[in-house]
Design a protein around this motif. Sequence first.
Motif, PDB file in Angstrom:
ATOM      1  N   LEU A 212     -26.263   1.844  17.982  1.00  0.00           N
ATOM      2  CA  LEU A 212     -26.116   2.521  16.697  1.00  0.00           C
ATOM      3  C   LEU A 212     -27.382   2.438  15.852  1.00  0.00           C
ATOM      4  O   LEU A 212     -27.346   2.704  14.656  1.00  0.00           O
ATOM      5  CB  LEU A 212     -24.939   1.929  15.916  1.00  0.00           C
ATOM      6  N   CYS A 215     -28.284   5.178  13.451  1.00  0.00           N
ATOM      7  CA  CYS A 215     -27.471   5.396  12.251  1.00  0.00           C
ATOM      8  C   CYS A 215     -28.263   4.891  11.050  1.00  0.00           C
ATOM      9  O   CYS A 215     -28.314   3.681  10.781  1.00  0.00           O
ATOM     10  CB  CYS A 215     -26.134   4.663  12.352  1.00  0.00           C
ATOM     11  N   TRP A 233     -26.766  10.024  11.049  1.00  0.00           N
ATOM     12  CA  TRP A 233     -27.056   9.864  12.474  1.00  0.00           C
ATOM     13  C   TRP A 233     -28.274  10.693  12.851  1.00  0.00           C
ATOM     14  O   TRP A 233     -28.356  11.887  12.546  1.00  0.00           O
ATOM     15  CB  TRP A 233     -25.839  10.295  13.266  1.00  0.00           C
ATOM     16  N   LEU A 243     -19.895   6.847  10.458  1.00  0.00           N
ATOM     17  CA  LEU A 243     -20.845   7.123   9.382  1.00  0.00           C
ATOM     18  C   LEU A 243     -20.560   6.297   8.134  1.00  0.00           C
ATOM     19  O   LEU A 243     -21.251   6.443   7.126  1.00  0.00           O
ATOM     20  CB  LEU A 243     -20.815   8.616   9.023  1.00  0.00           C
TER      21      LEU A 243
END
Length: 357
Positions: A212, A215, A233, A243
């Motif tokens: 991730l 992100c 993202w 999110l």
Amino acid sequence: MHRRTFLTMLAAGTALPQATWADAGNPALLAAARDRNGDFALYGLSARGQDVFRIPLPTRGHAAAVHPTAPEAVAFARRPGTFALVIDCASGDVAARLEAPRGRHFYGHGAFIEGGDILCTTENAIDSGEGRIGLWARGEGWRRIGEMPTHGIGPHEVVRLPGDILAVANGGIRTHPDHGREKLNVDTMRPSLVYLGADGRLLEQVMLSEDLRHCSIRHLAAASGTVAFAMQWQGDTAEPVPLLGLHRRGEDPVLCEPPLVESLAMQGYAGSVAFDGAGARVAITSPRGGLFQIFDTKGQFLQSLRRPDVCGIAPADDGFLVTDGLGGVFGADKSLHALASSPRAWDNHLVAMADLV
């Protein structure tokens, strides 16, 4: 008359009352917008979304740092910007212009500490790409008095927590004024949520798992010891990723994952985040997806509500207030209800005055 008595009376007679937000009409919210004729302005809004004041801005605004007692807002240019305007919201005058030091630029957000005496601004150290929090003394004519590291790259939003602790969203994305908004390090980015003491001490750092790391942690909201962080993202938008994250200090973050269809509808982009007025729910908006999603404070998905180009969001007594790029202001609980409409495009953020206490 004794000299001491005379001086006391003189001081009492010449002392001027300090202006408060009542002198600016007691707005419940602040938001930047582009008017129909293309001009930009900072608006004060009531709790029902009605205009309280309008103050012209020279360029597009992004967010504002709001003084907790004096009717002053520091309006930041859209990133990467090198100036910010201190606006007297009672008179409409520009009280001061803050210029980023050489080798720095602003990221569009700020927060006050020490009862409003010190302004903290998120900044980029251009040569190294390292994040900084700039420190400005209001009582010294907004003099730059120092800075502290954010222990990450691309700090976007900073919020004050009780005890003058700062939560900072290090987005992880390096930029440079020569390249505008181009992202220079997507392959190596490493976002983080950090907590800093007012003296600059790193109190805690939260990083997501390797899968991730694209992100980008961008925006923050806080309620009852929980910090909500909204992300954007940087990978394939066809890939569903969380999110929204929730974090309490000393604990692991909780990632909020909606159903697959709802996740894809966000198009990898959360533009703003807020808790509701009771602190029982938290929501993120997606202007790209034309919707916002509501979760409980344990990270469970509750519902989505649709509205084209929705982005600004703030707490309200009965849920949330949201704004869109079409001039709409809406109340939101389990459904949307229109409060106001105007021929303007609201920008990304709603700043709630209630967040200052």
